[in-house]
Design a protein around this motif. Structure first.
Motif, PDB file in Angstrom:
ATOM      1  N   ASP A   1      14.499 -11.650  42.902  1.00 37.02           N
ATOM      2  CA  ASP A   1      15.183 -11.435  44.165  1.00 37.02           C
ATOM      3  C   ASP A   1      16.683 -11.732  43.993  1.00 37.02           C
ATOM      4  O   ASP A   1      17.094 -12.289  42.957  1.00 37.02           O
ATOM      5  N   PRO A   2      17.494 -11.399  44.989  1.00 34.42           N
ATOM      6  CA  PRO A   2      18.934 -11.672  44.878  1.00 34.42           C
ATOM      7  C   PRO A   2      19.271 -13.147  44.617  1.00 34.42           C
ATOM      8  O   PRO A   2      20.314 -13.449  44.029  1.00 34.42           O
ATOM      9  N   ASP A   3      18.391 -14.073  45.055  1.00 34.80           N
ATOM     10  CA  ASP A   3      18.667 -15.487  44.824  1.00 34.80           C
ATOM     11  C   ASP A   3      18.264 -15.949  43.428  1.00 34.80           C
ATOM     12  O   ASP A   3      18.381 -17.138  43.104  1.00 34.80           O
ATOM     13  N   GLY A   4      17.787 -15.011  42.594  1.00 32.82           N
ATOM     14  CA  GLY A   4      17.444 -15.359  41.222  1.00 32.82           C
ATOM     15  C   GLY A   4      15.995 -15.783  41.018  1.00 32.82           C
ATOM     16  O   GLY A   4      15.569 -15.985  39.874  1.00 32.82           O
ATOM     17  N   ARG A   5      15.257 -15.919  42.090  1.00 23.73           N
ATOM     18  CA  ARG A   5      13.853 -16.320  41.965  1.00 23.73           C
ATOM     19  C   ARG A   5      12.970 -15.111  41.695  1.00 23.73           C
ATOM     20  O   ARG A   5      13.267 -14.002  42.120  1.00 23.73           O
ATOM     21  N   ARG A   6      11.867 -15.347  40.996  1.00 24.82           N
ATOM     22  CA  ARG A   6      10.927 -14.266  40.730  1.00 24.82           C
ATOM     23  C   ARG A   6      10.344 -13.748  42.044  1.00 24.82           C
ATOM     24  O   ARG A   6       9.975 -14.526  42.917  1.00 24.82           O
ATOM     25  N   ARG A   7      10.228 -12.429  42.151  1.00 22.32           N
ATOM     26  CA  ARG A   7       9.650 -11.859  43.357  1.00 22.32           C
ATOM     27  C   ARG A   7       8.172 -12.255  43.479  1.00 22.32           C
ATOM     28  O   ARG A   7       7.697 -12.594  44.559  1.00 22.32           O
ATOM     29  N   TYR A   8       7.459 -12.216  42.340  1.00 16.11           N
ATOM     30  CA  TYR A   8       6.039 -12.569  42.352  1.00 16.11           C
ATOM     31  C   TYR A   8       5.764 -13.689  41.356  1.00 16.11           C
ATOM     32  O   TYR A   8       6.295 -13.697  40.236  1.00 16.11           O
TER      33      TYR A   8
END
Length: 357
Positions: free
Chosen positions: A157-164
């Motif tokens: 995601d834009p915040d750098g976290r994995r989407r899944y």
């Protein structure tokens, strides 16, 4: 060693660090059901899991009792530990999303991404090029399908976290699994350079990494077990990461070991006496009358006992063959009423208890 559902409610999962779970198995073993159950189990700690279908059968939609899935990631379930019959945990419930990959749409997406075809890609669709391309070059189709799963595994995601937190792929049956996953070899003769080659290389980096595990679903029957043993050997030869074996539709033994061992003896008198004591001989207490009443029941009962004993011995031999693989094995019960949504959550709880998630 096989793990059964009666073990501790909390244990460390066997696949820590795995983000892409590929689930396959011989047709009829319930691989789609267990792929869905695994997705629920993986999400139960509050995570977000994507469940992917690649064969166009809409099996996921049928399992969850929803409309046919479009070619987009759609939330289909929320799940908590309590829903799986486990002690409640902290935090919010997890979420399961689903995606039914449409090969034609995936190819158009690919053409837009790498070749910027835009409207030209849609024109190709109208003249039947997409269907032609994926039929003449099936390796391209497999790159598209596996590539979509690998992209979702790595997406941020834009915040750098994995989407899944995890992706579960309901893959093709065992007989063509290795070819399906070994896309690098499949496209080597088609493209040695360029975007399709680059895509295949990227897919193989994910599929051969510690982030991936390939699980096989089987039954305690000779042909599914043999196909599983052969499938594991093929995966190892192709240097693809072997996961665990999920033994589905396990029936509890009705007879204990001593009863199974004794079933070949002459037990007519013992059975007749037991049936009489159970009241199946009618109201009369005369031994000859009771015996006459229970006599028609004896042979069918003894035949059922022999058949059950043979099944128990066969399953024991199949378990021994699976143990020789020396990989984690999980046993899931046969749900006599069929697999509805409640049964799916029950299977997820069993997988969670046994450490599969």
């Amino acid at each position: 060693m096989a793990r059964t559902p009666g073990q501790a409610d909390r244990r460390d999962p066997d696949w820590e660090g795995v983000r892409l779970h590929v689930v396959s198995g011989k047709g009829g073993t319930g691989k789609t059901t267990l792929a869905a159950a695994l997705a629920l189990a993986l999400a139960a700690e509050g995570g977000r899991v994507l469940l992917i279908e690649v064969e166009g059968r809409q099996g996921i939609a049928e399992l969850f009792g929803i409309a046919a899935l479009p070619y987009e990631e759609r939330r289909i379930a929320s799940v908590s530990r309590r829903q799986l019959g486990l002690p409640a945990g902290e935090g919010a419930p997890g979420e399961v999303f689903a995606l039914a990959i449409d090969t034609e749409q995936a190819l158009l997406e690919y053409l837009e991404m790498f070749y910027k075809l835009g409207r030209a890609g849609k024109a190709l669709q109208k003249v039947g090029f997409v269907d032609f391309a994926t039929t003449v070059a099936p390796g391209v189709r497999d790159v598209l399908l596996t590539g979509k799963a690998c992209e979702a595994t790595r997406r941020k995601d834009p915040d750098g976290r994995r989407r899944y937190d995890a992706v579960v792929m309901d893959a093709p049956p065992t007989g063509r699994l290795t070819r399906f996953l070994n896309v690098n070899a499949e496209v080597a003769g088609l493209a040695r350079i360029g975007p399709i080659h680059t895509q295949a290389q990227a897919v193989m980096r994910v599929l051969r990494s510690p982030e991936t595990a390939v699980h096989l679903v089987t039954l305690l029957e000779e042909m599914p077990v043999q196909e599983t043993v052969d499938g594991i050997a093929e995966l190892r030869e192709a240097k693809l990461p072997v996961g665990g074996v999920m033994v589905n539709m396990v029936r509890p033994p009705v007879l204990d070991a001593a009863a199974v061992a004794a079933v070949d003896g002459d037990h007519r008198e013992e059975v007749a006496l037991a049936l009489g004591e159970a009241g199946l001989g009618g109201r009369s207490r005369k031994p000859e009358t009771v015996r006459a009443a229970v006599e028609p029941l004896i042979d069918p009962l003894l035949e059922q006992a022999r058949e059950h004993a043979e099944r128990v011995e066969l399953e024991r031999a199949q378990r021994a063959d699976l143990q020789q693989l020396r990989i984690p094995t999980y046993e899931l019960p046969l749900l006599g009423e069929g697999v509805d949504l409640g049964g799916l959550y029950r299977l997820a709880g069993d997988l969670k208890r046994q450490g599969a998630a």
